[in-house]
Scaffold this active site. Structure first.
Site, PDB file in Angstrom:
ATOM      1  N   ARG A 235     -33.682 -11.960  42.280  1.00 40.13           N
ATOM      2  CA  ARG A 235     -33.823 -10.807  41.392  1.00 40.13           C
ATOM      3  C   ARG A 235     -32.435 -10.279  41.056  1.00 40.13           C
ATOM      4  NH1 ARG A 235     -38.371 -12.276  40.255  1.00 40.13           N
ATOM      5  NH2 ARG A 235     -40.285 -11.327  40.987  1.00 40.13           N
ATOM      6  N   HIS A 283     -34.317 -15.358  32.594  1.00 41.31           N
ATOM      7  CA  HIS A 283     -35.417 -15.282  33.568  1.00 41.31           C
ATOM      8  C   HIS A 283     -36.507 -16.319  33.247  1.00 41.31           C
ATOM      9  CE1 HIS A 283     -37.208 -12.378  36.718  1.00 41.31           C
ATOM     10  NE2 HIS A 283     -37.796 -13.550  36.829  1.00 41.31           N
TER      11      HIS A 283
END
Ligand code: NAP
Length: 320
Positions: A235, A283
């Site tokens: 993350r 992502h």
């Protein structure tokens, strides 16, 4: 799955404040044609809703669902759900675990390691310039990859990289007794230095928890071999962005391949854009198949309604 045992079709809310959840509708209808799906600002009578499928759900919304049996993350991580201060923590929270998702991550991480180890960026440039220019060809056996986080995804990546010949280490919270052949395990804070010292590429595949937030910082970079490459597929908040830029400027790190960011999309003008030491991907390291999300959600809901334990329930005390 036999849904005829239920008196009515399941009612599932699709909740996100950053994603148009409409994309999941065909998959849920394929998995259960008479499903009652709710999304958007008006969720209808809230007492109907059995399960909520979430990606950054609006804070407070889950707490308003009085009959909620299941909170289902549409991803492997659950940080985007536990960030809700009003999360009803007594309700079962499950995440997706799927071989297809692991396959996507294995492909991405292998690409990230190979493009750095083999100097592929230079070939993109030399090919465009019409130049026949060799880079050093170093055996994978002489290139050390470390995977921080040896869970479902980290273990799969470690196994793949070891299979194609890299010298692979992994680091986790607890000791591992089922490591794939060729993978050396390290665990806990006491073994972190020894692990980091063996990382020509460090791959972050940790979950985001209070313990791992800011894990990738200046103090950690200083413990890597000089000139190491960082891959962050965890993350964005694992990384202290300013520390990365300083480590690259100082030559302590040579490159970074980043797929997750504190702010997504990465905003225009961000220093990572256009920095030729940093490879940004939006992502996309892996994605969960929509039908898998629908099937796992409905199977977990059915298990809970039958008094059984759902699959891949998260331990909220542990935080992942
Ligand atoms: P997982 O199965 O829960 O594995 C987590 C691993 O991290 C475990 O090995 C765990 O150790 C270790 N860990 C957790 N806290 C730790 C700590 N404080 N110190 C050391 N090790 C620690 O998770 P997963 O399914 O592999 O997914 C990992 C993460 O990948 C997700 O949470 C998500 O953030 C990220 N992800 C990214 C993408 C993308 O497209 N970029 C896609 C999917 C997932 P133990 O084994 O000892 O418990």
């Amino acid at each position: 799955m036999d849904l005829r045992a239920n008196t009515r079709a399941p009612c599932v809310a699709l909740l996100s404040e950053v994603l148009d959840m409409q994309y999941l509708v065909p998959a849920f209808r394929e998995a259960c044609p008479d499903i009652d799906l709710r999304m958007g600002a008006d969720l209808g009578p809230l007492e109907d809703i059995d399960a909520a499928v979430c990606w950054f759900p609006p804070h407070g919304q889950l707490a308003q669902l009085p009959k909620l049996t299941l909170v289902q993350s549409l991803a492997a991580g659950i940080d985007h759900i536990v960030a809700d201060p009003a999360l009803p923590r007594e309700r079962p929270l499950c995440r997706i675990v799927d071989t297809g998702m692991a396959a996507g991550m294995k492909a991405y991480v292998t690409w990230a390691v190979v493009q750095q180890h083999r100097g592929m960026k230079a070939y993109v440039a030399s090919s465009a310039a019409g130049q026949w220019q060799e880079q050093d060809v170093v055996s994978p056996r002489r290139y050390r990859v470390g995977i921080a986080g040896l869970g479902t995804l980290g273990m799969a990546c470690a196994e793949t990289l070891a299979t194609i010949g890299y010298e692979v280490s992994g680091w986790s919270r607890s000791a591992k007794h089922d490591l794939p052949a060729g993978v050396t395990g390290f665990h806990g804070d006491a073994q972190l230095d020894a692990f980091l010292a063996r990382c020509d590429t460090l791959v972050c595949l940790l979950p985001l928890t209070p313990q791992t937030q800011g894990f990738l910082d200046a103090a950690l970079f200083a413990r890597l071999p000089r000139g190491a490459h960082l891959v962050n597929v965890g993350r964005g908040d694992h990384l202290v962005e300013a520390d990365l830029l300083h480590a690259l400027d100082a030559g302590q790190l040579s490159a970074a391949t980043l797929d997750a960011f504190s702010q997504e999309p990465l905003p225009p003008g961000h220093p990572f854009w256009g920095d030729d030491r940093i490879l940004v991907t939006p992502h996309i390291a892996t994605r969960t198949d929509r039908l898998v999300i629908a099937q796992q959600t409905l199977a977990n809901l059915a298990s809970l309604q039958q008094g059984q334990r759902p699959a891949n329930q998260v331990d909220l005390e542990r935080g992942y």
